[in-house]
Design an enzyme around this catalytic site. Structure first.
Site, short mmCIF file in Angstrom:
data_model
loop_
_atom_site.label_atom_id
_atom_site.label_comp_id
_atom_site.label_asym_id
_atom_site.label_seq_id
_atom_site.Cartn_x
_atom_site.Cartn_y
_atom_site.Cartn_z
N GLN A 75 36.01 37.09 34.57
CA GLN A 75 37.44 36.99 34.84
C GLN A 75 37.89 35.52 34.75
O GLN A 75 38.61 35.02 35.63
CB GLN A 75 37.78 37.59 36.20
N SER A 76 37.51 34.85 33.70
CA SER A 76 37.80 33.43 33.54
C SER A 76 39.27 33.15 33.26
O SER A 76 39.82 33.60 32.26
CB SER A 76 36.95 32.87 32.39
N ASN A 77 39.89 32.35 34.14
CA ASN A 77 41.25 31.88 33.90
C ASN A 77 41.28 30.90 32.72
O ASN A 77 42.23 30.88 31.94
CB ASN A 77 41.81 31.19 35.14
N ALA A 79 39.33 30.88 30.07
CA ALA A 79 39.23 31.60 28.80
C ALA A 79 40.59 32.15 28.39
O ALA A 79 41.00 32.03 27.22
CB ALA A 79 38.21 32.73 28.92
#
Length: 336
Positions: A75-77, A79
């Site tokens: 859940q990378s912000n 990315a």
């Protein structure tokens, strides 16, 4: 300190707001609490990575890159914001996602940031926890070069000296806001992970001799490692800006008591912080970074770490989109 010499893509909706939080201040009964709204930077629903990407994508464009490669947690912000700017600039984007939590729910694996990664057009590939993600990016870059492409690798979190310049800009922006309001700020607090945000803030505030300290609330590493990572990067950032020696080791402070069981794993304090900000100030935090950062600030206020009347500013690094991946964590919410 000269920032104009670096290639830059100006996309941040700024200056981002600096807001007083009267209801949270009253509820905690301690310092005056303000929030720097870097969740409102504009790119791909906003967040702190936008400022870093201004400089990173500026260099990528100057080098003639046609494909961006980066990595992060599921859940990378970072990315999500990276693929958004790649789309805006007409570049392809490869997102390499590492499983750092072991969560298998449909919401976590496919909604929130993951959904937006795909909507913005990224090629997404998943990797098991513990993978050497830097090596994985190099492998992908080699594959693309063999196809005649021109890849540009952005480190996780956009956290190198070039990316940290974005938070030097933020530091200067905040000092200007404080001066305009006549606000004597005691400390700036934020969630610290890959080190770039804190390194930039420290380099900016120390480099201008502002007298304002920075406290990072850790979300991943132990205190000694986190502080050393931030210090090393802050020194490199100051050197890049032409102000060597601007950052002292004593200016780098991290409190890593609020990580809980690990990166991205919920804590009761995080759930309370996210709920309090939503219900007292109408502000959404995220469950991985700003939620734990605010949990630390709330606890420090309750413990009397700050004096009543001091002004403390929390930097909201964005990421509320990730809440959609953590709906099970908030399933027991009750109405007011």
């Amino acid at each position: 300190m000269k920032l104009t010499t670096f290639p830059r893509v100006r996309i941040t909706h700024g200056p981002t707001p600096l807001e007083f939080m009267p209801r949270l201040t009253e509820a905690l009964g301690g310092p005056n609490l303000y929030i720097k709204r870097d969740d409102c930077t504009g790119l791909g629903t906003g967040g702190n990575k936008t400022r870093k990407l201004e400089f990173l994508m500026g260099e990528a464009d100057a080098l003639g890159a046609d494909t961006i490669i980066t990595q992060g947690a599921t859940q990378s912000n970072h990315a999500r914001q990276t693929v958004a700017i790649a789309a805006k600039m007409g570049m392809a984007c490869d997102i390499l996602l590492e499983d750092r939590t072991g969560f298998t729910s449909e919401a976590y694996k496919h909604s929130g940031n993951v959904f937006l990664d795909q909507l913005y057009g990224a090629r997404v590939k998943e990797y098991p926890g513990g993978t050497d993600m830097n090596a994985a990016m190099e492998v992908r870059a080699a594959e693309l070069r063999a196809q005649g492409r021109k890849p540009y690798i952005i480190p996780g979190g956009g956290s190198n000296a070039l990316g940290a310049l974005g938070y030097v800009v933020c530091a200067l922006e905040m000092v200007d806001q404080f001066n305009h309001l006549g606000l004597d700020v005691h400390e700036v607090v934020h969630a610290t992970g890959s080190a770039g945000t804190q390194a930039g803030l420290v380099a900016g505030l120390e480099g201008t001799r502002s007298g304002i300290s920075v406290l990072g609330i850790g979300v991943r590493a132990a205190q000694a490692a986190q502080e050393q990572n931030v210090y090393n990067l802050a020194v490199k950032t100051a050197d890049l800006l032409g102000v060597p020696g601007a950052v002292s080791r004593e200016s780098v402070k991290a409190n890593c008591d609020y990580v809980g069981a690990g990166y991205g794993l919920p804590t009761p304090g995080m759930v309370e912080a996210v709920t309090m900000l939503a219900r007292l100030e109408g502000i959404l935090l995220d469950p991985v970074y700003s939620g734990k950062g605010m949990a630390g600030l709330i606890d420090l206020c309750r413990k009397g770490h700050y004096q009543k009347g001091q002004n403390v500013v929390f930097v909201h690094t964005g990421g509320a989109v990730a809440l959609y991946g953590y709906t099970d964590t908030f399933k027991d919410l009750t109405p007011l």
